[in-house]
Design an enzyme around this catalytic site. Structure first.
Site, PDB file in Angstrom:
ATOM      1  N   ASN A  11     -10.622  47.916  69.106  1.00  0.00           N
ATOM      2  CA  ASN A  11     -10.130  48.423  70.393  1.00  0.00           C
ATOM      3  C   ASN A  11     -10.601  47.457  71.479  1.00  0.00           C
ATOM      4  O   ASN A  11     -11.780  47.422  71.812  1.00  0.00           O
ATOM      5  CB  ASN A  11     -10.708  49.836  70.614  1.00  0.00           C
ATOM      6  CG  ASN A  11     -10.389  50.389  71.987  1.00  0.00           C
ATOM      7  OD1 ASN A  11      -9.576  49.829  72.727  1.00  0.00           O
ATOM      8  ND2 ASN A  11     -11.026  51.496  72.332  1.00  0.00           N
ATOM      9  N   LYS A  13      -9.984  47.456  74.546  1.00  0.00           N
ATOM     10  CA  LYS A  13     -10.165  48.095  75.865  1.00  0.00           C
ATOM     11  C   LYS A  13      -9.549  47.205  76.959  1.00  0.00           C
ATOM     12  O   LYS A  13      -8.546  46.550  76.714  1.00  0.00           O
ATOM     13  CB  LYS A  13     -11.651  48.395  76.091  1.00  0.00           C
ATOM     14  CG  LYS A  13     -12.244  49.218  74.944  1.00  0.00           C
ATOM     15  CD  LYS A  13     -13.602  49.793  75.234  1.00  0.00           C
ATOM     16  CE  LYS A  13     -14.068  50.603  74.035  1.00  0.00           C
ATOM     17  NZ  LYS A  13     -15.370  51.241  74.232  1.00  0.00           N
ATOM     18  N   HIS A  97      -9.289  58.777  73.539  1.00  0.00           N
ATOM     19  CA  HIS A  97     -10.553  58.041  73.590  1.00  0.00           C
ATOM     20  C   HIS A  97     -11.457  58.688  74.638  1.00  0.00           C
ATOM     21  O   HIS A  97     -10.982  59.157  75.677  1.00  0.00           O
ATOM     22  CB  HIS A  97     -10.295  56.567  73.929  1.00  0.00           C
ATOM     23  CG  HIS A  97     -11.526  55.735  73.719  1.00  0.00           C
ATOM     24  ND1 HIS A  97     -12.543  55.693  74.643  1.00  0.00           N
ATOM     25  CD2 HIS A  97     -11.913  54.964  72.685  1.00  0.00           C
ATOM     26  CE1 HIS A  97     -13.513  54.921  74.176  1.00  0.00           C
ATOM     27  NE2 HIS A  97     -13.160  54.458  72.986  1.00  0.00           N
ATOM     28  N   GLU A  99     -13.273  57.509  76.810  1.00  0.00           N
ATOM     29  CA  GLU A  99     -13.161  56.933  78.162  1.00  0.00           C
ATOM     30  C   GLU A  99     -11.969  57.540  78.903  1.00  0.00           C
ATOM     31  O   GLU A  99     -12.000  57.736  80.112  1.00  0.00           O
ATOM     32  CB  GLU A  99     -13.061  55.401  78.059  1.00  0.00           C
ATOM     33  CG  GLU A  99     -14.414  54.794  77.691  1.00  0.00           C
ATOM     34  CD  GLU A  99     -14.351  53.532  76.863  1.00  0.00           C
ATOM     35  OE1 GLU A  99     -13.295  52.870  76.834  1.00  0.00           O
ATOM     36  OE2 GLU A  99     -15.375  53.201  76.234  1.00  0.00           O
ATOM     37  N   GLU A 169     -16.241  59.513  67.360  1.00  0.00           N
ATOM     38  CA  GLU A 169     -16.974  58.584  68.205  1.00  0.00           C
ATOM     39  C   GLU A 169     -17.950  59.357  69.097  1.00  0.00           C
ATOM     40  O   GLU A 169     -17.560  59.845  70.173  1.00  0.00           O
ATOM     41  CB  GLU A 169     -16.006  57.800  69.092  1.00  0.00           C
ATOM     42  CG  GLU A 169     -14.989  57.000  68.310  1.00  0.00           C
ATOM     43  CD  GLU A 169     -14.481  55.819  69.111  1.00  0.00           C
ATOM     44  OE1 GLU A 169     -14.626  54.690  68.631  1.00  0.00           O
ATOM     45  OE2 GLU A 169     -13.964  56.018  70.227  1.00  0.00           O
ATOM     46  N   GLY A 175     -20.667  51.694  73.152  1.00  0.00           N
ATOM     47  CA  GLY A 175     -21.036  50.631  74.080  1.00  0.00           C
ATOM     48  C   GLY A 175     -22.506  50.649  74.478  1.00  0.00           C
ATOM     49  O   GLY A 175     -22.916  49.952  75.397  1.00  0.00           O
ATOM     50  N   SER A 215     -20.676  51.470  68.633  1.00  0.00           N
ATOM     51  CA  SER A 215     -21.594  50.361  68.362  1.00  0.00           C
ATOM     52  C   SER A 215     -21.590  49.900  66.900  1.00  0.00           C
ATOM     53  O   SER A 215     -22.623  49.512  66.352  1.00  0.00           O
ATOM     54  CB  SER A 215     -23.015  50.712  68.802  1.00  0.00           C
ATOM     55  OG  SER A 215     -23.045  50.959  70.201  1.00  0.00           O
TER      56      SER A 215
HETATM   57  P1  PGA Z   1     -18.139  50.099  70.895  1.00  0.00           P
HETATM   58  O1  PGA Z   1     -16.841  50.962  71.281  1.00  0.00           O
HETATM   59  O2  PGA Z   1     -17.925  49.588  69.500  1.00  0.00           O
HETATM   60  O3  PGA Z   1     -18.210  49.022  71.915  1.00  0.00           O
HETATM   61  O4  PGA Z   1     -19.318  51.051  70.952  1.00  0.00           O
HETATM   62  C1  PGA Z   1     -16.241  51.803  70.347  1.00  0.00           C
HETATM   63  C2  PGA Z   1     -15.068  52.514  70.968  1.00  0.00           C
HETATM   64  O5  PGA Z   1     -15.137  52.906  72.142  1.00  0.00           O
HETATM   65  O6  PGA Z   1     -14.025  52.691  70.312  1.00  0.00           O
END
Ligand code: PGA
Length: 253
Positions: A11, A13, A97, A99, A169, A175, A215
């Protein structure tokens, strides 16, 4: 390690301009090779989907969008429909997601609308669910993911439910560099699979892929993938560099 074919999804982003996305996709085609042991999916930004689609056309890499609007067309300024994603070559689209839930206040019901609209267009939804740190510390992890999963699955036939990929997640692991331990992730994945069996049936529970996200990186992917109910990873940060994405895709070698 499960019997389901693993899926590694990157992803991107809100990262990489058009030129950067095209150049990066070319490098990924090389890095992934022609016969990876896993399904490989990348989710660039909406404005680069078309160009990236052309770069990966003859490779095993499949394209995903990061978001979609459930309406087929009309006065929804700034939005993109499932048919538009299909037309540029998206096999998958990520919905829900954390976010988007957090910054754009997307509800379970709206995410369900998106996933239904995608399926109607033949695009496979990757539905993200997961608890916040507060919820985990308050002992609400299972009730939270149960509610999110139920909203995604309730009323679907087995055939419809099988089009979904679920990404667990935990928000506190996204992140942050703080990964759920394989045991913590497996515990939730196992619970989710049991819930799918209850909400739909056992055969569907056995076939739906459950990705872990938060992560994931080359140093922890092998341990995560050894767990019975973890079928792949949805990767943010570590999907943005060729070397780490290559290692994730080839985690079995
Ligand atoms: P990350 O993000 O691997 O940077 O923790 C995962 C995600 O948001 O899908």
């Amino acid at each position: 390690m499960s019997q389901r074919r693993p899926l590694i999804a990157g992803n991107w982003k809100m990262n990489k301009t058009l030129d950067e996305s095209v150049a990066f996709a070319k490098e990924l085609v090389e890095a992934v090779g022609s016969t990876p042991d896993v399904d490989v999916v990348i989710a660039p930004t909406t404005v680069t989907l078309h160009a990236v689609s052309q770069v990966i056309a003859d490779s095993p890499i499949q394209l995903s969008a990061q978001n979609v609007h459930p309406q087929p067309s009309g006065a929804y300024t700034g939005e993109v429909s499932p048919a538009m994603l299909k037309a540029v070559g998206c096999t998958y689209a990520i919905v829900g997601h954390s976010e988007r839930r957090q910054y754009f206040e997307e509800s379970d019901a709206f995410i369900r609308e998106k996933s239904d609209a995608l399926r109607a267009e033949g695009v496979l939804p990757i539905v993200c669910i997961g608890e916040s740190l507060e919820e985990r510390e308050g002992g609400q992890t299972f009730s939270r993911v149960e509610a999110q999963l139920k909203a995604a699955l309730e009323g679907l036939s087995a055939e419809e439910a099988k089009t979904l990929t679920i990404a667990y997640e935990p928000i506190w692991a996204i992140g942050t560099g703080k990964t759920a331990t394989p045991a913590q992730a497996q515990e939730v994945h196992h619970f989710l699979r049991q819930q799918i069996a209850t909400l739909v049936d056992q055969d569907t529970a056995n076939s739906v892929r459950l990705l872990y996200g938060g992560s994931v990186k080359p140093s922890n992917v092998v341990a995560l993938m050894q767990e019975d109910d973890i079928d792949g990873a949805l990767v943010g940060g570590a999907s943005l560099k060729v070397d780490s994405f290559r290692q994730l895709v080839h985690f079995q070698s």
